[in-house]
Design an enzyme around this catalytic site. Sequence first.
Site, mmCIF file in Angstrom:
data_model
loop_
_atom_site.group_PDB
_atom_site.id
_atom_site.type_symbol
_atom_site.label_atom_id
_atom_site.label_comp_id
_atom_site.label_asym_id
_atom_site.label_seq_id
_atom_site.Cartn_x
_atom_site.Cartn_y
_atom_site.Cartn_z
ATOM 1 N N ARG A 43 0.830 -1.205 0.000
ATOM 2 C CA ARG A 43 0.000 0.000 0.000
ATOM 3 C C ARG A 43 0.857 1.245 0.000
ATOM 4 O O ARG A 43 1.924 1.289 0.618
ATOM 5 C CB ARG A 43 -0.882 0.019 1.252
ATOM 6 C CG ARG A 43 -2.039 -0.948 1.227
ATOM 7 C CD ARG A 43 -3.141 -0.518 0.269
ATOM 8 N NE ARG A 43 -3.704 0.765 0.620
ATOM 9 C CZ ARG A 43 -4.750 0.926 1.441
ATOM 10 N NH1 ARG A 43 -5.348 -0.132 1.957
ATOM 11 N NH2 ARG A 43 -5.219 2.120 1.709
ATOM 12 N N HIS A 196 7.649 -7.366 8.151
ATOM 13 C CA HIS A 196 7.013 -6.718 9.300
ATOM 14 C C HIS A 196 6.200 -7.677 10.162
ATOM 15 O O HIS A 196 5.745 -7.286 11.239
ATOM 16 C CB HIS A 196 6.135 -5.567 8.821
ATOM 17 C CG HIS A 196 6.912 -4.420 8.267
ATOM 18 N ND1 HIS A 196 7.345 -3.364 9.042
ATOM 19 C CD2 HIS A 196 7.385 -4.182 7.020
ATOM 20 C CE1 HIS A 196 8.019 -2.513 8.286
ATOM 21 N NE2 HIS A 196 8.068 -2.986 7.058
ATOM 22 N N ARG A 304 -6.373 -4.444 16.077
ATOM 23 C CA ARG A 304 -7.123 -4.682 14.857
ATOM 24 C C ARG A 304 -7.824 -6.024 15.022
ATOM 25 O O ARG A 304 -7.307 -6.914 15.692
ATOM 26 C CB ARG A 304 -6.150 -4.703 13.672
ATOM 27 C CG ARG A 304 -6.794 -4.905 12.326
ATOM 28 C CD ARG A 304 -5.751 -4.712 11.237
ATOM 29 N NE ARG A 304 -4.647 -5.651 11.368
ATOM 30 C CZ ARG A 304 -4.664 -6.896 10.912
ATOM 31 N NH1 ARG A 304 -5.752 -7.363 10.321
ATOM 32 N NH2 ARG A 304 -3.623 -7.687 11.043
ATOM 33 N N ASP A 403 3.008 -11.776 17.311
ATOM 34 C CA ASP A 403 3.053 -10.481 16.650
ATOM 35 C C ASP A 403 4.485 -10.142 16.258
ATOM 36 O O ASP A 403 5.429 -10.495 16.981
ATOM 37 C CB ASP A 403 2.524 -9.391 17.585
ATOM 38 C CG ASP A 403 1.714 -8.340 16.833
ATOM 39 O OD1 ASP A 403 1.858 -8.250 15.607
ATOM 40 O OD2 ASP A 403 0.941 -7.617 17.498
ATOM 41 N N LEU A 407 3.353 -2.082 17.873
ATOM 42 C CA LEU A 407 3.747 -0.710 18.179
ATOM 43 C C LEU A 407 2.828 -0.045 19.197
ATOM 44 O O LEU A 407 3.177 1.002 19.736
ATOM 45 C CB LEU A 407 3.791 0.105 16.886
ATOM 46 C CG LEU A 407 4.787 -0.403 15.835
ATOM 47 C CD1 LEU A 407 4.769 0.482 14.608
ATOM 48 C CD2 LEU A 407 6.195 -0.476 16.411
ATOM 49 N N VAL A 408 1.651 -0.644 19.485
ATOM 50 C CA VAL A 408 0.756 -0.074 20.498
ATOM 51 C C VAL A 408 1.478 0.033 21.833
ATOM 52 O O VAL A 408 1.361 1.032 22.548
ATOM 53 C CB VAL A 408 -0.522 -0.927 20.635
ATOM 54 C CG1 VAL A 408 -1.301 -0.557 21.893
ATOM 55 C CG2 VAL A 408 -1.404 -0.762 19.406
ATOM 56 N N ASP A 710 39.918 -23.976 -4.014
ATOM 57 C CA ASP A 710 38.464 -23.843 -4.014
ATOM 58 C C ASP A 710 37.870 -23.676 -2.630
ATOM 59 O O ASP A 710 36.696 -23.328 -2.489
ATOM 60 C CB ASP A 710 37.837 -25.098 -4.637
ATOM 61 C CG ASP A 710 37.887 -26.282 -3.691
ATOM 62 O OD1 ASP A 710 36.834 -26.852 -3.382
ATOM 63 O OD2 ASP A 710 38.996 -26.629 -3.238
#
Length: 763
Positions: A43, A196, A304, A403, A407-408, A710
């Site tokens: 978004r 996130h 939410r 979670d 941020l709450v 190698d």
Amino acid sequence: MVVNRIITCGCHKRDLKPNKSGFWRFFLYTMTMERKTIIISNRLPVKITEENGEYILSPSEGGLATGLGSVYKQGKNIWIGWPGIEVPEERQQEVREKLHELNLVPVFLSSEEINLYYEGFSNEVLWPVFHYLVTYAHFDQIYWEFYQSVNDKFKEAALKELEEGDTLWIHDYQLLLLPCLIRTRQPQVTIGFFQHIPFPSYEIFRLIPWREELIAGMLGADLLGFHTFDDVRHFLSAASRLSTSKLLDNVIVYKDRQVVVEAFPMGIDYDKFESLTGNSKVAKHADSFKFSQQKLKIILTIDRLDYSKGILQRLQALELLLQMHPEYIERIALYMIVVPSRDTVPQYKELRDQIDQLVGNINARYRTISWVPIHYFYRSFSVEFLSAMYSTADICLVTPMRDGMNLVSKEYVASRVRENGVLILSEMAGASKELNDALIVNPNNIGDIMRAIVQAINMPLEEQQARMRSMRGLVKKFDIHLWVKNFMDKLKEVKEMQQSMLTKHAVQVVREQIAKDYLSAKERYIFLDYDGTLVGFKGDIDEASPDEELYAIIQKLTDDPANKVVIISGRNYQTLERWFGHLNLGMIAEHGAWQKQKDEEWKPLPLLTDKWKQEVKLVLDTYTDRTPGSFIEEKSYSLVWHYRKVEEGLGELRANEIINHLRLIIADKGLQMMPGNKVIEFKNIEVNKGKAAQNWLYGNSPDFILALGDDHTDEDIFKALPPEAYTIKVGSNISAARYFLRDHREVRELLKSLVIKTQACPV
């Protein structure tokens, strides 16, 4: 912030290196160079609404939009994303122009794409699996097809804006495929990716049918960021098992490119939430709220609508509290704000119905004439109203089942300007790793939550202030702006590391220069590793013996009196003697523990001991017994644990266990532990291929040196030799060597070309 564009996905570009004297000097430098950062997320950071036939733009108040506002609003930087609504094709140009003024670039999606890519794959596959609620996942093939096509649409939008030197910063689980899609088209681009939401353990993640494709998509980035170290561990575990990558601490080597995986705990705009408490509108809300609830201890929850938030368990804990401690009736009140989300989806509608029913039952059972235990709001509020709630609530209850950060909890702490109040925080939230002075609870244990509420109600003011003061200091320091800066600084550091370790392919021009210097030299030293360099790897190490072609090449090299050829290998000296003892060359065995000059006997390195071997071998025997296909190779002064034949993933797991088990023992005994290509070798610390090569060169000044190897043990040779030496890594372009060749076949072609040119043009 940096003026590179950030796009959420990409590949590494060979961009100019940052000035190491500091971030801001590099910032000014990039400003001059007109680079830009392209941010890509599902978004855009604006809300678009249609009023009277006109599209109206308003800023988003989300944490990501706030933090990255300092990036995309500067210079030529841009943000690419979906505008949030379906825009008819005839009006897309209108919206595009409005967004252009804000440095925003839209990706227009149809309702079908939103339904199947976002609501479908993103939220009915990735979201439940990543939050450990696998029973809610629907693994529908059409979801996957649309997820691929929409990620491809974001890729096309990014490529249109991408210019030389730009940086892309891709965000979140909706765009996991994007980094690889962009890198495939632009291999040198700089890409950062940040997740996130949590990343699940391998056992959970592997349930997704398209798991390998998702991992490959993410590994297109140069830097992968997560909120917590647990998420980093889970991703590293999944990547090591579901891809061909090699793992070294938090660095993944994938397709000859280093990808760094690190934790960057996200912060908030601390100053904004602290200053909001002095806002007149906030103060008015707060005064009204205090007056109406002045005799109560206020408990606040803000979520939410989602099954991962633990809302039902929280209500059950409050019900248990009122049942077990009736003395708190009419003394506490829960203000529960639930922001509407996807409530047409069956699981969410069912959750909302359950919340409504449980709130109703608790209020009906315990309410009095003048008191209601739960004030439930199913709606969103302005940031001013939320600030008033934060600043007045005595307790903030944040108990998600799982979670990413949450941020709450940090917004509540930033709003407590009087340094009082109590935060109750789920141990399953990423914020719990930082906010240790909160009351940490298990969200599945309603008794645990109840006891924490009782403790919070009765916590003395002095203890509240001590805890809150500590948390406020932490939230203030590690704010959203530092999060952005830390990520961008690390991305530049990773790019520098990649460039410093990048080795050029020894193409025809390079080989011709090597041949030219070889022909003109009077004295030459040629150091040749064996396994993986002169021959390919075999499942059985005893099968990798020299073939006729190799003997012919070495014979021609040693026939030239100007050449001093040295086989420098980890093999034991008995094997090297059996294979090469008849040739006129020098040999170094067991990485330097044994050496043999031309026409002389084998000599061990002085003062070496093998007394340590028995103790280490006992441990290795234990792991060998538990790992079918593994075996121990014993040399004079070293032990090697091989897992080339072990099931993919199991060998790497056992290797990590062995390393962790023996780390202290190795250090105490002055030994060296060297993880290699499907092996771990334990040897005396004095044994080193680089030192062995230097000893061979001591007192000599050849005008041509060539070294090929190698393995990481050969890196010691590359670092020890003078800078003018031709050092060549086989099989990887990440090395301290000057050049690389793809495999042992290219090595043989190079050596044959030197011999042929010498015969054609004798010195």
